[in-house]
Design a protein around this motif. Structure first.
Motif, PDB file in Angstrom:
ATOM      1  N   GLU A  51       8.562 -20.725  27.383  1.00 46.77           N
ATOM      2  CA  GLU A  51       9.343 -21.371  26.335  1.00 46.77           C
ATOM      3  C   GLU A  51       9.490 -22.878  26.544  1.00 46.77           C
ATOM      4  O   GLU A  51       9.432 -23.647  25.574  1.00 46.77           O
ATOM      5  CB  GLU A  51      10.717 -20.714  26.223  1.00 46.77           C
ATOM      6  CG  GLU A  51      11.442 -21.125  24.962  1.00 46.77           C
ATOM      7  CD  GLU A  51      12.607 -20.225  24.634  1.00 46.77           C
ATOM      8  OE1 GLU A  51      13.530 -20.736  23.990  1.00 46.77           O
ATOM      9  OE2 GLU A  51      12.594 -19.033  25.011  1.00 46.77           O
ATOM     10  N   ASP A  52       9.676 -23.338  27.759  1.00 45.19           N
ATOM     11  CA  ASP A  52       9.822 -24.776  27.996  1.00 45.19           C
ATOM     12  C   ASP A  52       8.556 -25.533  27.610  1.00 45.19           C
ATOM     13  O   ASP A  52       8.625 -26.598  26.992  1.00 45.19           O
ATOM     14  CB  ASP A  52      10.187 -25.049  29.456  1.00 45.19           C
ATOM     15  CG  ASP A  52      11.599 -24.615  29.803  1.00 45.19           C
ATOM     16  OD1 ASP A  52      12.415 -24.437  28.866  1.00 45.19           O
ATOM     17  OD2 ASP A  52      11.888 -24.444  31.009  1.00 45.19           O
ATOM     18  N   GLU A  53       7.398 -24.978  27.963  1.00 46.89           N
ATOM     19  CA  GLU A  53       6.130 -25.602  27.574  1.00 46.89           C
ATOM     20  C   GLU A  53       5.982 -25.607  26.057  1.00 46.89           C
ATOM     21  O   GLU A  53       5.504 -26.582  25.476  1.00 46.89           O
ATOM     22  CB  GLU A  53       4.948 -24.862  28.199  1.00 46.89           C
ATOM     23  CG  GLU A  53       4.786 -25.074  29.674  1.00 46.89           C
ATOM     24  CD  GLU A  53       3.599 -24.295  30.221  1.00 46.89           C
ATOM     25  OE1 GLU A  53       2.464 -24.533  29.759  1.00 46.89           O
ATOM     26  OE2 GLU A  53       3.823 -23.440  31.100  1.00 46.89           O
ATOM     27  N   ALA A  54       6.380 -24.525  25.441  1.00 47.88           N
ATOM     28  CA  ALA A  54       6.290 -24.410  23.984  1.00 47.88           C
ATOM     29  C   ALA A  54       7.157 -25.467  23.310  1.00 47.88           C
ATOM     30  O   ALA A  54       6.717 -26.139  22.367  1.00 47.88           O
ATOM     31  CB  ALA A  54       6.703 -23.013  23.534  1.00 47.88           C
ATOM     32  N   LYS A  55       8.371 -25.629  23.791  1.00 50.83           N
ATOM     33  CA  LYS A  55       9.276 -26.626  23.209  1.00 50.83           C
ATOM     34  C   LYS A  55       8.736 -28.032  23.380  1.00 50.83           C
ATOM     35  O   LYS A  55       8.805 -28.854  22.457  1.00 50.83           O
ATOM     36  CB  LYS A  55      10.665 -26.511  23.840  1.00 50.83           C
ATOM     37  CG  LYS A  55      11.432 -25.300  23.387  1.00 50.83           C
ATOM     38  CD  LYS A  55      12.785 -25.225  24.078  1.00 50.83           C
ATOM     39  CE  LYS A  55      13.573 -24.010  23.651  1.00 50.83           C
ATOM     40  NZ  LYS A  55      14.880 -23.916  24.331  1.00 50.83           N
ATOM     41  N   ALA A  56       8.196 -28.334  24.546  1.00 52.06           N
ATOM     42  CA  ALA A  56       7.630 -29.663  24.796  1.00 52.06           C
ATOM     43  C   ALA A  56       6.466 -29.932  23.850  1.00 52.06           C
ATOM     44  O   ALA A  56       6.343 -31.032  23.295  1.00 52.06           O
ATOM     45  CB  ALA A  56       7.181 -29.781  26.251  1.00 52.06           C
ATOM     46  N   LEU A  57       5.638 -28.943  23.653  1.00 51.82           N
ATOM     47  CA  LEU A  57       4.489 -29.100  22.765  1.00 51.82           C
ATOM     48  C   LEU A  57       4.944 -29.280  21.320  1.00 51.82           C
ATOM     49  O   LEU A  57       4.405 -30.122  20.592  1.00 51.82           O
ATOM     50  CB  LEU A  57       3.552 -27.897  22.905  1.00 51.82           C
ATOM     51  CG  LEU A  57       2.190 -28.011  22.260  1.00 51.82           C
ATOM     52  CD1 LEU A  57       1.451 -29.272  22.687  1.00 51.82           C
ATOM     53  CD2 LEU A  57       1.356 -26.775  22.586  1.00 51.82           C
ATOM     54  N   LEU A  58       5.937 -28.534  20.894  1.00 49.13           N
ATOM     55  CA  LEU A  58       6.450 -28.700  19.528  1.00 49.13           C
ATOM     56  C   LEU A  58       7.091 -30.067  19.338  1.00 49.13           C
ATOM     57  O   LEU A  58       6.955 -30.670  18.260  1.00 49.13           O
ATOM     58  CB  LEU A  58       7.437 -27.592  19.175  1.00 49.13           C
ATOM     59  CG  LEU A  58       6.794 -26.263  18.787  1.00 49.13           C
ATOM     60  CD1 LEU A  58       7.866 -25.207  18.515  1.00 49.13           C
ATOM     61  CD2 LEU A  58       5.883 -26.410  17.576  1.00 49.13           C
ATOM     62  N   ARG A  59       7.759 -30.595  20.360  1.00 49.46           N
ATOM     63  CA  ARG A  59       8.304 -31.959  20.260  1.00 49.46           C
ATOM     64  C   ARG A  59       7.178 -32.969  20.060  1.00 49.46           C
ATOM     65  O   ARG A  59       7.297 -33.905  19.269  1.00 49.46           O
ATOM     66  CB  ARG A  59       9.132 -32.302  21.497  1.00 49.46           C
ATOM     67  CG  ARG A  59      10.527 -31.695  21.483  1.00 49.46           C
ATOM     68  CD  ARG A  59      11.424 -32.284  22.567  1.00 49.46           C
ATOM     69  NE  ARG A  59      11.046 -31.883  23.911  1.00 49.46           N
ATOM     70  CZ  ARG A  59      11.411 -30.747  24.494  1.00 49.46           C
ATOM     71  NH1 ARG A  59      12.171 -29.889  23.848  1.00 49.46           N
ATOM     72  NH2 ARG A  59      11.028 -30.471  25.715  1.00 49.46           N
ATOM     73  N   GLU A  60       6.078 -32.749  20.766  1.00 47.04           N
ATOM     74  CA  GLU A  60       4.909 -33.621  20.630  1.00 47.04           C
ATOM     75  C   GLU A  60       4.351 -33.551  19.198  1.00 47.04           C
ATOM     76  O   GLU A  60       4.018 -34.576  18.600  1.00 47.04           O
ATOM     77  CB  GLU A  60       3.848 -33.178  21.642  1.00 47.04           C
ATOM     78  CG  GLU A  60       2.604 -34.006  21.668  1.00 47.04           C
ATOM     79  CD  GLU A  60       1.587 -33.475  22.677  1.00 47.04           C
ATOM     80  OE1 GLU A  60       0.391 -33.464  22.332  1.00 47.04           O
ATOM     81  OE2 GLU A  60       1.984 -33.064  23.785  1.00 47.04           O
ATOM     82  N   VAL A  61       4.263 -32.352  18.661  1.00 48.88           N
ATOM     83  CA  VAL A  61       3.759 -32.175  17.294  1.00 48.88           C
ATOM     84  C   VAL A  61       4.681 -32.857  16.296  1.00 48.88           C
ATOM     85  O   VAL A  61       4.213 -33.550  15.380  1.00 48.88           O
ATOM     86  CB  VAL A  61       3.606 -30.668  16.959  1.00 48.88           C
ATOM     87  CG1 VAL A  61       3.342 -30.457  15.481  1.00 48.88           C
ATOM     88  CG2 VAL A  61       2.492 -30.046  17.796  1.00 48.88           C
ATOM     89  N   ILE A  62       5.976 -32.692  16.466  1.00 50.54           N
ATOM     90  CA  ILE A  62       6.934 -33.305  15.540  1.00 50.54           C
ATOM     91  C   ILE A  62       6.831 -34.823  15.596  1.00 50.54           C
ATOM     92  O   ILE A  62       6.803 -35.494  14.550  1.00 50.54           O
ATOM     93  CB  ILE A  62       8.368 -32.818  15.845  1.00 50.54           C
ATOM     94  CG1 ILE A  62       8.490 -31.339  15.472  1.00 50.54           C
ATOM     95  CG2 ILE A  62       9.406 -33.660  15.104  1.00 50.54           C
ATOM     96  CD1 ILE A  62       9.739 -30.665  16.004  1.00 50.54           C
ATOM     97  N   ALA A  63       6.760 -35.393  16.785  1.00 50.44           N
ATOM     98  CA  ALA A  63       6.628 -36.845  16.928  1.00 50.44           C
ATOM     99  C   ALA A  63       5.342 -37.338  16.268  1.00 50.44           C
ATOM    100  O   ALA A  63       5.338 -38.359  15.575  1.00 50.44           O
ATOM    101  CB  ALA A  63       6.648 -37.236  18.405  1.00 50.44           C
ATOM    102  N   SER A  64       4.260 -36.605  16.457  1.00 49.79           N
ATOM    103  CA  SER A  64       2.986 -36.963  15.842  1.00 49.79           C
ATOM    104  C   SER A  64       3.081 -36.919  14.318  1.00 49.79           C
ATOM    105  O   SER A  64       2.601 -37.822  13.629  1.00 49.79           O
ATOM    106  CB  SER A  64       1.886 -36.020  16.329  1.00 49.79           C
ATOM    107  OG  SER A  64       0.688 -36.248  15.622  1.00 49.79           O
TER     108      SER A  64
END
Length: 134
Positions: A97-110
């Motif tokens: 879940e932590d990796e998933a959240k970090a990746l989704l934050r990256e997608v949102i910022a992009s």
């Protein structure tokens, strides 16, 4: 044959129809969707590694467009973000879940950056059109 395997088989049968098609964003979106869907079938079976292989291929299609001189940068970014979103959901499903959240934050910022760039482009085009009319 289980439902996920049947789905993968159906998706895989589409690839030969696309083989002779040129590389363009329209066709690559089709390819991208197939890879994401195949990855999702693996994810639903708890096979993150197999799913991620498909997401990486889908992401690479997007990167190809971003890097290509004549490529569609917006389509490429959409493909990359779509692959990352799929990977994030698969990560969550596999207990990361932590990796998933970090990746989704990256997608949102992009996506926020892409939206801002698109708005700036529209504003510039409107200003240029107004100046041309004056």
């Amino acid at each position: 044959m289980g439902k996920q395997e049947q789905a993968r088989d159906a998706y895989t049968k589409v690839f030969p129809l696309l083989e002779k098609e040129p590389r363009c964003s329209r066709v690559d979106w089709e390819r991208h969707s197939l890879y994401i869907n195949i990855g999702n079938t693996h994810s639903r079976e708890g096979q993150f590694t197999l799913a991620d292989e498909q997401y990486k291929i889908a992401e690479q299609l997007g990167n190809d467009h971003i890097k290509a001189e004549e490529g569609s940068k917006a389509d490429g970014a959409g493909m990359v973000n779509g692959a990352k979103r799929a990977r994030a959901f698969a990560l969550k499903k596999s207990g990361k879940e932590d990796e998933a959240k970090a990746l989704l934050r990256e997608v949102i910022a992009s996506q926020i950056k892409l939206n801002e760039e698109e708005e700036a482009k529209k504003k510039k085009e409107a200003e240029e059109a107004a100046a041309a009319e004056a």
